[in-house]
Write a protein that holds these residues in place. Sequence first.
Motif, PDB file in Angstrom:
ATOM      1  N   ARG A 178      33.548  38.772  39.897  1.00  0.00           N
ATOM      2  CA  ARG A 178      34.571  39.811  39.739  1.00  0.00           C
ATOM      3  C   ARG A 178      34.336  40.942  40.732  1.00  0.00           C
ATOM      4  NH1 ARG A 178      39.605  40.636  38.419  1.00  0.00           N
ATOM      5  NH2 ARG A 178      39.318  39.071  36.752  1.00  0.00           N
TER       6      ARG A 178
ATOM      7  N   SER B 179      30.403  38.275  36.356  1.00  0.00           N
ATOM      8  CA  SER B 179      30.425  39.685  36.732  1.00  0.00           C
ATOM      9  C   SER B 179      30.304  39.851  38.242  1.00  0.00           C
ATOM     10  CB  SER B 179      29.292  40.426  36.023  1.00  0.00           C
ATOM     11  OG  SER B 179      29.221  41.770  36.450  1.00  0.00           O
ATOM     12  N   GLU B 180      29.437  39.063  38.847  1.00  0.00           N
ATOM     13  CA  GLU B 180      29.258  39.127  40.300  1.00  0.00           C
ATOM     14  C   GLU B 180      30.498  38.623  41.014  1.00  0.00           C
ATOM     15  OE1 GLU B 180      24.376  38.600  40.327  1.00  0.00           O
ATOM     16  OE2 GLU B 180      25.668  36.888  40.791  1.00  0.00           O
TER      17      GLU B 180
END
Length: 237
Positions: free
Chosen positions: A203, A200-201
């Motif tokens: 992305r 997530s980070e």
Amino acid sequence: MTNSPEPIQRRRLHEILAERLLAGIRSGDPPPGRALPSEQELMARFGVGRPTVREALLRLEAAGVITISHGERARVVEPSASHILSQLNESIIHLLGVDATSLEHLKDARLAVEEGLVRRATERATEASLARIEQSLRRQAEAAERGEGFLAADMDFHVAIAEGSGNPLFPVFLKAMLDWVSAFHGSAVRTPGMEPVAMSEHRAIFDRIVARDVDGAVASMRSHLLRSARLFGRTFG
């Protein structure tokens, strides 16, 4: 008062021979990839014994200038940044293992370097560089699904950003730094529940690069690395 004379340092024959061989190699005799003369030829040319020749060659091998294979003549190494850094791996990892301060300094250096790299990668983003980073994200997702290879894919994301800086030396330097850090903290990336967080980070960083948001990309990278540092139980700097 007169100064007492400094003692004259006696130099051993193999050190002198190693310097002469190195001077020849630096001038292209022999060029990278080519073999040095045989031990017998070196003995005759320089008027020294076999032990002196062998010690001189070992000295050059330790410096990463030549390679020595059993039964073959020593050969001049094709110079590259990755080869030179690989010669330092064991020494650097040993230093980090016995000196916690050095490990913290390395992580601090990584933070500064990666902030600079993501800035450059954002400023110089091209279709090709963006595709390369996005490809690394896909590989990371595939590795997470397989349950293996996630650490390598995680590191590849950061290397892909370094490649996007436009300087071919940066990916080599960063890969070495990541290898050194992961020798101590690789298990943290494989902690259950951390893989989705890391992806997530990553992305979020990629989205800022795509948007050409330099400050946002730097802030996202900094947040990501500091979160990782907290996971390791230590802080940068």
